[in-house]
Scaffold this motif. Structure first.
Motif, PDB file in Angstrom:
ATOM      1  N   GLU A 183       9.723  -0.020   9.423  1.00 14.92           N
ATOM      2  CA  GLU A 183       9.846  -1.114  11.197  1.00 14.92           C
ATOM      3  C   GLU A 183       8.733  -1.858  10.226  1.00 14.92           C
ATOM      4  O   GLU A 183       8.273  -1.980   9.142  1.00 14.92           O
ATOM      5  CB  GLU A 183       8.387  -0.383  12.339  1.00 14.92           C
ATOM      6  CG  GLU A 183       6.525  -0.682  11.164  1.00 14.92           C
ATOM      7  CD  GLU A 183       6.064  -0.160  13.155  1.00 14.92           C
ATOM      8  OE1 GLU A 183       6.646  -0.162  14.115  1.00 14.92           O
ATOM      9  OE2 GLU A 183       5.079   0.390  12.731  1.00 14.92           O
ATOM     10  N   LEU A 184       9.053  -3.493  10.929  1.00 15.64           N
ATOM     11  CA  LEU A 184       9.297  -4.591  10.398  1.00 15.64           C
ATOM     12  C   LEU A 184       7.926  -5.019  11.089  1.00 15.64           C
ATOM     13  O   LEU A 184       7.344  -4.848  11.902  1.00 15.64           O
ATOM     14  CB  LEU A 184      10.027  -5.567  10.678  1.00 15.64           C
ATOM     15  CG  LEU A 184       9.842  -7.167  10.324  1.00 15.64           C
ATOM     16  CD1 LEU A 184       9.687  -7.465   8.861  1.00 15.64           C
ATOM     17  CD2 LEU A 184       9.991  -8.107  11.123  1.00 15.64           C
ATOM     18  N   PHE A 214       6.619  -4.201   5.525  1.00 12.46           N
ATOM     19  CA  PHE A 214       7.475  -2.892   5.949  1.00 12.46           C
ATOM     20  C   PHE A 214       7.076  -1.757   5.837  1.00 12.46           C
ATOM     21  O   PHE A 214       5.912  -1.440   4.441  1.00 12.46           O
ATOM     22  CB  PHE A 214       8.741  -2.940   5.491  1.00 12.46           C
ATOM     23  CG  PHE A 214       9.779  -4.451   5.720  1.00 12.46           C
ATOM     24  CD1 PHE A 214      10.366  -3.832   6.753  1.00 12.46           C
ATOM     25  CD2 PHE A 214       9.886  -4.780   4.776  1.00 12.46           C
ATOM     26  CE1 PHE A 214      12.110  -5.357   6.806  1.00 12.46           C
ATOM     27  CE2 PHE A 214      10.885  -5.808   4.998  1.00 12.46           C
ATOM     28  CZ  PHE A 214      12.026  -5.616   5.848  1.00 12.46           C
ATOM     29  N   ARG A 215       6.607  -1.097   6.798  1.00 12.91           N
ATOM     30  CA  ARG A 215       5.434   0.409   7.472  1.00 12.91           C
ATOM     31  C   ARG A 215       6.393   1.716   7.612  1.00 12.91           C
ATOM     32  O   ARG A 215       7.232   1.535   8.722  1.00 12.91           O
ATOM     33  CB  ARG A 215       4.047  -0.566   7.990  1.00 12.91           C
ATOM     34  CG  ARG A 215       3.348   0.897   7.969  1.00 12.91           C
ATOM     35  CD  ARG A 215       2.480   0.220   8.744  1.00 12.91           C
ATOM     36  NE  ARG A 215       2.614   0.456  10.560  1.00 12.91           N
ATOM     37  CZ  ARG A 215       1.950   1.602  11.189  1.00 12.91           C
ATOM     38  NH1 ARG A 215       2.097   2.136  10.654  1.00 12.91           N
ATOM     39  NH2 ARG A 215       2.811   0.774  12.244  1.00 12.91           N
ATOM     40  N   TRP A 216       6.055   2.411   7.068  1.00 19.42           N
ATOM     41  CA  TRP A 216       6.475   3.981   6.982  1.00 19.42           C
ATOM     42  C   TRP A 216       5.857   3.866   8.442  1.00 19.42           C
ATOM     43  O   TRP A 216       4.979   3.239   8.731  1.00 19.42           O
ATOM     44  CB  TRP A 216       6.319   5.113   6.017  1.00 19.42           C
ATOM     45  CG  TRP A 216       6.627   6.211   6.490  1.00 19.42           C
ATOM     46  CD1 TRP A 216       5.757   6.881   6.825  1.00 19.42           C
ATOM     47  CD2 TRP A 216       8.362   6.358   7.147  1.00 19.42           C
ATOM     48  NE1 TRP A 216       6.040   8.845   7.326  1.00 19.42           N
ATOM     49  CE2 TRP A 216       7.817   8.154   7.252  1.00 19.42           C
ATOM     50  CE3 TRP A 216       9.451   6.149   6.968  1.00 19.42           C
ATOM     51  CZ2 TRP A 216       9.265   8.320   7.662  1.00 19.42           C
ATOM     52  CZ3 TRP A 216      10.374   7.201   6.848  1.00 19.42           C
ATOM     53  CH2 TRP A 216      10.473   7.909   7.451  1.00 19.42           C
ATOM     54  N   THR A 261       1.310  -1.329  -0.016  1.00 22.49           N
ATOM     55  CA  THR A 261      -0.122   0.306   0.048  1.00 22.49           C
ATOM     56  C   THR A 261       0.806   1.393   0.175  1.00 22.49           C
ATOM     57  O   THR A 261       1.919   0.932  -0.010  1.00 22.49           O
ATOM     58  CB  THR A 261      -0.456  -0.147   1.140  1.00 22.49           C
ATOM     59  OG1 THR A 261      -0.328   0.390   2.550  1.00 22.49           O
ATOM     60  CG2 THR A 261      -1.659  -1.357   1.416  1.00 22.49           C
ATOM     61  N   GLY A 262       0.174   2.165   0.244  1.00 24.87           N
ATOM     62  CA  GLY A 262       1.173   4.170   0.797  1.00 24.87           C
ATOM     63  C   GLY A 262       2.319   3.746   1.029  1.00 24.87           C
ATOM     64  O   GLY A 262       3.094   4.119   0.921  1.00 24.87           O
ATOM     65  N   ASP A 263       2.059   2.705   2.331  1.00 29.40           N
ATOM     66  CA  ASP A 263       3.067   3.056   3.565  1.00 29.40           C
ATOM     67  C   ASP A 263       3.263   2.229   4.016  1.00 29.40           C
ATOM     68  O   ASP A 263       4.184   1.920   4.713  1.00 29.40           O
ATOM     69  CB  ASP A 263       1.999   3.878   5.048  1.00 29.40           C
ATOM     70  CG  ASP A 263       1.101   3.023   5.087  1.00 29.40           C
ATOM     71  OD1 ASP A 263       0.438   2.266   5.377  1.00 29.40           O
ATOM     72  OD2 ASP A 263       0.866   3.562   6.369  1.00 29.40           O
ATOM     73  N   THR A 264       3.216   1.218   3.174  1.00 30.74           N
ATOM     74  CA  THR A 264       3.350  -0.397   2.978  1.00 30.74           C
ATOM     75  C   THR A 264       4.237  -0.780   2.267  1.00 30.74           C
ATOM     76  O   THR A 264       3.534  -1.248   0.844  1.00 30.74           O
ATOM     77  CB  THR A 264       2.298  -1.847   4.159  1.00 30.74           C
ATOM     78  OG1 THR A 264       1.311  -0.473   4.992  1.00 30.74           O
ATOM     79  CG2 THR A 264       2.924  -2.543   4.035  1.00 30.74           C
ATOM     80  N   VAL A 265       4.852  -1.881   2.154  1.00 31.03           N
ATOM     81  CA  VAL A 265       5.248  -2.508   1.702  1.00 31.03           C
ATOM     82  C   VAL A 265       6.155  -3.113   1.619  1.00 31.03           C
ATOM     83  O   VAL A 265       6.392  -3.971   3.016  1.00 31.03           O
ATOM     84  CB  VAL A 265       7.561  -1.876   1.004  1.00 31.03           C
ATOM     85  CG1 VAL A 265       7.852  -2.910  -0.159  1.00 31.03           C
ATOM     86  CG2 VAL A 265       7.149  -0.324   0.499  1.00 31.03           C
TER      87      VAL A 265
END
Length: 180
Positions: free
Chosen positions: A174-175, A166-168, A145-149
């Motif tokens: 952060e994992l 991983f998320r912003w 998503t936009g803040d998660t890879v």
């Protein structure tokens, strides 16, 4: 009688310039077809040549100069001691996303070069504070998503595959989960 001589001379001249000798008669006349005029569009004040729309800064761009700049600043691959290739093999780099990433490989001739993910916040490289991202070879677009890879590892040989997200979090990366 003068008229008869003049008439005879004129006839001789016409016979000398008959249809067999004239270039004019051999050249076809342009054909004129009469069609009803098409409805003309109103005159435009715009330039007739279209100008390309500016590139969407929020589109995925794996050729962005920021990627090559970030990759050139990475420490060498620990396994081969080679630099990283600036051409991503996968990614979703986007200068508008809170978190995006690209996957790069070590610049070697090895059949299976080492890989790593390089992460970006709003298009800017995140040089520190990122969990280990070695070994990933793709992005799971369904889980990203936009803040998660969601980074994917797939060996391809034994069918083993896993996805790590991983998320912003507003301050850093952060994992947040391993999906398998």
């Amino acid at each position: 009688m003068k008229h008869a001589v003049a008439f005879g001379a004129a006839m001789v001249m016409l016979a000398a310039c008959g249809s067999g000798d004239s270039t004019v008669s051999k050249t076809p006349e342009p054909t004129v077809t009469s069609q009803a005029p098409a409805t003309a569009a109103p005159p435009s004040t715009e330039d007739p040549t279209p100008t390309p729309a500016p590139a969407d800064p929020c589109a995925v761009n794996l050729a962005a100069p920021e990627i090559a700049k970030a990759v050139s600043s990475l420490p060498r691959d620990p396994r081969s001691d080679q630099p990283w290739s600036p051409e991503p093999v996968a990614g979703n780099y986007n200068e508008c996303a809170p978190l995006s990433a690209v996957i790069v490989t070590a610049n070697t001739n090895d059949e299976n070069p080492n890989t790593r993910a390089v992460m970006f916040h709003l298009g800017k490289f995140i040089p520190t504070g990122v969990p280990d991202t070695y070994g990933f070879n793709g992005i799971d677009k369904a889980e990203t998503t936009g803040d998660t890879v969601a980074l994917r590892y797939s060996s391809g040989v034994d069918g083993l595959a896993s996805v790590v997200k991983f998320r912003w979090n507003g301050n850093g990366v952060e994992l947040i989960g391993n999906l398998g």
